[in-house]
Every structure is written in structure tokens, then in C-alpha cells.
Design an enzyme around this catalytic site. Structure first.
Site, short mmCIF file in Angstrom:
data_model
loop_
_atom_site.label_atom_id
_atom_site.label_comp_id
_atom_site.label_asym_id
_atom_site.label_seq_id
_atom_site.Cartn_x
_atom_site.Cartn_y
_atom_site.Cartn_z
CG ASP A 246 5.08 7.06 39.38
OD1 ASP A 246 5.65 6.27 38.61
OD2 ASP A 246 5.55 8.18 39.67
CG HIS A 273 7.91 10.39 37.63
ND1 HIS A 273 6.94 9.41 37.70
CD2 HIS A 273 8.16 10.56 36.29
CE1 HIS A 273 6.61 9.03 36.49
NE2 HIS A 273 7.35 9.71 35.62
#
Length: 416
Positions: A246, A273
Site C-alpha cells: 500500500d 490492508h
């Protein structure tokens, strides 16, 4: 962030660095030793092949100015402390001394991840485990002229040996996402895989750093924690959900959007996530840049949905395996640097945390020899209204995913 160039010791036959010193001294390589007393010339292992020196001249896509200055600063400080001659900005030689195990090494993430870890000069032994097809992967990687010795382990009967004496365990095992599949759809399959593997980790290398990649991370990390608790070996400082991808995506997209030099960009990503639980804190981006409301919305949504972007682009042929392998290798390198004594290693990760009311949360952390040393709470101060609302909005979904993982283990019997 420390791993702005965590791949710096992974890639490139010669490292070239600029002389400019940046504000982030945490981005540095350690586990090095200088050359002979006159510090003139030596053969050093850097990335893919041997090189006679490490040059500090111009910028590199893998080793930024901050890393270069910090690297030399490390040796200057150590030399002064030991009353030894200060080394010039010449060659340095990595010292391989850590064992890493990849569980799921024959898979779509496992293979490229294993290659990148094999390229690390900090790794002395690379243990590759999978239920099948891992022998060929190990044979292939063993031909790479890098320091680590590659050993393959196949099937449950060899899992314990794969974990003996390991410093870092990386778990990419599990099924990948397919078109139309959410991370939650993966749960029933991957939950059992993670549970079984973590049981083995608890029995054979309970002191190792554990990197969980298997999705859904928002649930598999709590599963790992519960298993370790039931085994009586849980150390929350050593369990990490790898959310580095990310951050990698956020840095890439922001650099592209603002036409910035990528090695200078650092965007902390917090929350979880998956989907809306992924929250890039664009207001905390380095260097400081301004975004319109439209840019904030567009960038945030793209970062949150980047995995789906890749799944759809591959049209049934796989998920984000290559970028995930890169991001995971970056986190491995950061962990190895921390284990080796680098005092300035920072990453984002999904960990047990009290930064919010939730038991697990992703945020920027400082990693040391014993794992998590500090949660960087300053990132949560002075958030924009958009970020504050998004932070509150992600919590119910993240809470549900965490509880799902915990309940899964509670219903299962952990093998003893």
C-alpha cells in the site's frame, strides 16, 4: 520512511549515490564492514554481481541521497566511537548472517519474493518451503551468485526443519485473488493455511520475526496472534502484517501525480490492508505537497483499489504477485537491518496496537532488534477532515475482519 530504498541492497551491481544529505537519516544500510585499514579498494558484493567499489556520485533509483548519506554517516559514527580511522566513501562489504524462510515459496508471490531475498547481501541461508514444486525453484535460485545458501523443503513432514534456526519467517502461502473475488472470499481457504504454518513457527522458531502476507491480512494476522497465544509464545512485537505494498503504491501514484522524484516520496498508509480500510495519509506525504479535493479522492480510491486494478488487468491470469513480492522483500530487508542493529528503521505494518480502540491497526512503526520499538503516533496528529472521516469510516469493517480471525481460532483446536 526507512524503506524508501529498502531494495537498495537488493538490486544493482554498482551503487551510485549523490552527495546531498536528506532529512531522513533512517534510510540506511548496515551489516557492512569497511575495507582494509587504508580503505582504498576491495571487491564487494553488491546485488547481482561483484563490484570493486561503491561509488557515491549520482542519484540511483534504488539507493537515494538519504540512504547514501546515512550509509556513510553510519561508518563515520562507528569509526569515531571505536577510535578507528574514518572510512572514505569507498567500498563497503555486506556480511551475510541471517536465515530467512519463505513458506509458500513455489507460488506466484513466493517465487519472485524468494529471488529478491536471495539477492540480499544480509541473508546467509534461504529456506524455501511449499507443499509441492519447490525443489525446482530452489535449484534455479541456487545458481544465482549471491551469498545465501538455498535449501528446499517439501510437504508437512519437512516444515519443522525448514524453520529451525530461522530469524525471519515470511508467509505468502495461500490461494491468490481471482476476478470477482474479494479478500474476504479468500478467508476460509487461507485461514487454515496460516493457522497450520504459524503453529509450526511457534514450535520451531518462536523468536523469529513473522511476516504475514497471506490475505486477508486484516484477519490472518489476528489468526496468527491467537495461535501464538495458545502456544504460549506470542510476542506482539515480532508479528507483522505486511502492508508495504500500500505504501509502495501510494508513493508511486503520488510521485506520478505530482511529477516528483520517486525516491524522495514517502506516504504513510494506515488502517488495514483491504478496500476502505487502506487509508493513505496524503497530508503527511513527504515532500510536502498540496492536493485538490478531487486529487485526494482520486488518489485515495486508486490506492485502495489498486489490487483489483491488477487482478482485472491480468484477466484471470493472476493477482498483484510481482509488486507484492517487491514490497515484501523491502519489508524483509528492513527487518534484517533492524535485527543487525540499525537504529533507524521505519516501516508501515499491521500490528497489535493501541493507537486506536481496535486491537490491530496498520501504522508507521520503528523496528529494532526485538521487533516493534515504537508506533509513530505523530502521524495521526493534525489530520485533514477528509482523513478523519475516512479513519472513522474504516473502523467497523476492520473490526469485523479482526474479530472474524479471532473467532476462527477460538473455534479450532490448535495442535500441541
Amino acid at each position: 520512511m526507512a524503506a524508501t530504498s529498502a531494495a537498495s541492497s537488493l538490486i544493482g551491481s554498482t551503487i551510485s549515490c549523490g552527495p546531498k544529505t536528506g532529512p531522513l537519516m533512517q534510510s540506511k544500510l548496515v551489516a557492512m564492514r569497511t575495507s582494509s585499514p587504508n580503505h582504498n579498494s576491495m571487491t564487494t558484493f553488491v546485488g547481482l554481481k561483484a563490484a570493486t567499489s561503491v561509488k557515491f556520485e549520482s542519484g540511483s533509483s534504488f539507493l537515494g541521497n538519504d540512504s547514501c548519506s546515512a550509509l556513510h554517516h553510519t561508518f563515520v559514527a562507528r569509526s569515531q566511537k571505536l577510535n578507528q580511522p574514518v572510512p572514505s566513501k569507498k567500498a563497503v562489504q555486506p556480511q551475510a548472517s541471517y536465515k530467512v524462510a519463505v513458506l509458500g515459496a513455489a507460488g506466484g508471490i513466493g517465487q519472485p519474493l524468494s529471488l529478491l531475498i536471495k539477492m540480499s547481501p544480509l541473508v546467509s541461508a534461504l529456506h524455501l518451503y511449499d507443499i509441492a514444486n519447490v525443489k525446482g525453484v530452489a535449484a534455479d535460485l541456487s545458481h544465482c551468485n549471491t551469498p545465501s545458501k538455498v535449501i528446499d523443503f517439501t510437504g508437512a513432514s519437512e516444515l519443522a526443519n525448514a524453520l529451525k534456526g530461522v530469524n525471519v519467517v515470511v508467509i505468502p502461502a495461500g490461494v491468490p485473488r481471482k476476478p470477482g473475488m474479494t479478500r474476504d472470499d479468500l478467508f476460509n481457504i487461507n485461514a487454515n493455511i496460516v493457522k497450520t504454518l504459524v503453529e509450526a513457527v511457534a514450535d520451531n522458531c518462536p523468536d523469529a520475526f513473522i511476516h504475514v502476507i497471506s490475505n486477508p491480512v486484516n484477519s490472518t494476522v489476528p489468526i496468527a496472534a491467537e495461535v501464538l497465544k495458545q502456544k504460549g509464545v506470542y510476542d506482539p512485537k515480532k508479528l507483522f502484517g505486511v502492508t508495504t505494498l500500500d505504501v509502495v503504491r501510494a508513493n508511486t501514484f503520488v510521485a506520478q501525480n505530482k511529477d516528483l522524484k520517486l525516491i524522495d516520496v514517502d506516504v504513510p498508509v494506515v488502517g488495514g490492508h483491504a478496500g476502505i480500510t487502506i487509508l493513505p495519509l496524503l497530508s503527511k506525504a513527504k515532500p510536502t505537497v498540496s492536493f485538490t479535493d478531487e486529487e485526494i479522492e482520486s488518489l485515495t480510491v486508486r490506492i485502495q483499489n489498486a489490487g483489483t486494478e491488477v487482478v482485472e488487468a491480468k484477466a484471470g491470469a493472476g493477482s498483484a504477485t510481482l509488486s507484492m513480492a517487491y514490497a515484501a522483500a523491502r519489508f524483509v530487508e528492513s527487518s534484517l537491518r533492524a535485527l543487525d542493529g540499525d537504529g533507524d528503521v521505519y516501516e508501515c505494518a499491521f500490528i497489535q496496537s493501541d493507537i486506536t480502540e481496535l486491537p490491530f491497526f496498520a501504522s508507521r512503526i520503528k523496528i529494532g532488534k526485538k521487533g516493534v520499538e515504537e508506533v509513530i503516533s505523530a502521524d495521526f496528529q493534525g489530520l485533514t477532515e477528509y482523513e478523519q472521516k475516512a479513519l472513522q469510516a474504516l473502523k467497523p469493517e476492520l473490526k469485523e475482519s479482526i474479530e472474524k480471525g479471532i473467532k476462527f481460532v477460538e473455534k479450532q483446536k490448535v495442535s500441541t
